[in-house]
Motif scaffolding. Structure first.
Motif, PDB file in Angstrom:
ATOM      1  N   LYS A 104       0.730 -10.749  -3.721  1.00 29.32           N
ATOM      2  CA  LYS A 104       0.948  -9.533  -4.486  1.00 29.32           C
ATOM      3  C   LYS A 104       0.028  -8.433  -3.958  1.00 29.32           C
ATOM      4  O   LYS A 104      -1.156  -8.678  -3.726  1.00 29.32           O
ATOM      5  CB  LYS A 104       0.647  -9.827  -5.955  1.00 29.32           C
ATOM      6  CG  LYS A 104       0.851  -8.698  -6.903  1.00 29.32           C
ATOM      7  CD  LYS A 104       0.535  -9.204  -8.312  1.00 29.32           C
ATOM      8  CE  LYS A 104       0.807  -8.202  -9.373  1.00 29.32           C
ATOM      9  NZ  LYS A 104       0.537  -8.748 -10.712  1.00 29.32           N
ATOM     10  N   LYS A 162      -1.074  -4.353  -4.798  1.00 31.97           N
ATOM     11  CA  LYS A 162      -0.991  -3.228  -5.729  1.00 31.97           C
ATOM     12  C   LYS A 162      -1.379  -1.948  -4.996  1.00 31.97           C
ATOM     13  O   LYS A 162      -2.450  -1.879  -4.399  1.00 31.97           O
ATOM     14  CB  LYS A 162      -1.913  -3.433  -6.922  1.00 31.97           C
ATOM     15  CG  LYS A 162      -1.465  -4.510  -7.866  1.00 31.97           C
ATOM     16  CD  LYS A 162      -2.372  -4.567  -9.064  1.00 31.97           C
ATOM     17  CE  LYS A 162      -1.890  -5.578 -10.073  1.00 31.97           C
ATOM     18  NZ  LYS A 162      -2.725  -5.566 -11.287  1.00 31.97           N
ATOM     19  N   ARG A 208       0.196   3.831 -13.345  1.00 32.35           N
ATOM     20  CA  ARG A 208       0.508   2.441 -13.079  1.00 32.35           C
ATOM     21  C   ARG A 208       0.581   2.207 -11.573  1.00 32.35           C
ATOM     22  O   ARG A 208       1.137   3.012 -10.836  1.00 32.35           O
ATOM     23  CB  ARG A 208       1.852   2.139 -13.739  1.00 32.35           C
ATOM     24  CG  ARG A 208       2.303   0.756 -13.722  1.00 32.35           C
ATOM     25  CD  ARG A 208       3.552   0.556 -14.584  1.00 32.35           C
ATOM     26  NE  ARG A 208       4.196   1.791 -14.984  1.00 32.35           N
ATOM     27  CZ  ARG A 208       5.463   2.086 -14.729  1.00 32.35           C
ATOM     28  NH1 ARG A 208       6.220   1.252 -14.085  1.00 32.35           N
ATOM     29  NH2 ARG A 208       5.983   3.219 -15.143  1.00 32.35           N
ATOM     30  N   ALA A 209       0.061   1.081 -11.134  1.00 36.92           N
ATOM     31  CA  ALA A 209       0.124   0.737  -9.717  1.00 36.92           C
ATOM     32  C   ALA A 209       1.545   0.332  -9.333  1.00 36.92           C
ATOM     33  O   ALA A 209       2.281  -0.235 -10.137  1.00 36.92           O
ATOM     34  CB  ALA A 209      -0.834  -0.407  -9.411  1.00 36.92           C
ATOM     35  N   VAL A 251       3.737  -2.236  -7.342  1.00 39.26           N
ATOM     36  CA  VAL A 251       3.506  -3.634  -6.984  1.00 39.26           C
ATOM     37  C   VAL A 251       4.479  -4.046  -5.878  1.00 39.26           C
ATOM     38  O   VAL A 251       5.688  -3.874  -6.007  1.00 39.26           O
ATOM     39  CB  VAL A 251       3.664  -4.555  -8.208  1.00 39.26           C
ATOM     40  CG1 VAL A 251       3.437  -6.004  -7.822  1.00 39.26           C
ATOM     41  CG2 VAL A 251       2.689  -4.139  -9.304  1.00 39.26           C
TER      42      VAL A 251
END
Length: 121
Positions: A99, A101, A109-110, A112
């Motif tokens: 994952k 970010k 918000r990041a 993803v």
């Protein structure tokens, strides 16, 4: 009266809703497929600035030392594209899913992203 209170809280949610400033030109997940052990592979995630102002990538975080991001710190003009390159190298065999970010200015918000594949001998 209940209707007014409900409308008030709904309007607060809409005002506070995070706005998207990027649109990904490439999928947000990439499958490297089979990778040879101890060999590196790189993939570039491309995005477009869809806001009215320049943005910058503030930070890119990842889940392990086998993943290394690379990006430009220069501002990205409106309607321009930029790339976040992800380099993966691992010495153990087996399946992986990592994952990443991406933190962009002007967005709470990041974003993803994911890379996956299988390391083989």
């Amino acid at each position: 009266m209940k209707t007014y209170i409900l409308l008030f809280f709904l309007s607060l949610l809409l005002i506070d809703a995070p706005s998207e400033v990027v649109d990904w030109e490439t999928p947000k997940e990439h499958d490297f497929g089979a990778l040879q052990r101890n060999e590196a592979a790189t993939y570039g995630f491309v995005f477009r600035n869809i806001s009215d102002e320049p943005i910058v990538i503030e930070n890119v975080r990842f889940t392990c030392g086998c993943t290394a991001p690379d990006w430009s710190e220069a501002p990205i003009a409106p309607d321009s594209t930029a790339t976040v390159n992800i380099r993966y190298k691992w010495h153990k065999t087996g399946f992986f899913r990592k994952k990443i970010k991406v933190f962009v200015s002007g967005q709470r918000r990041a974003e993803v992203l994911f890379v996956e594949g299988e390391v083989i001998d």
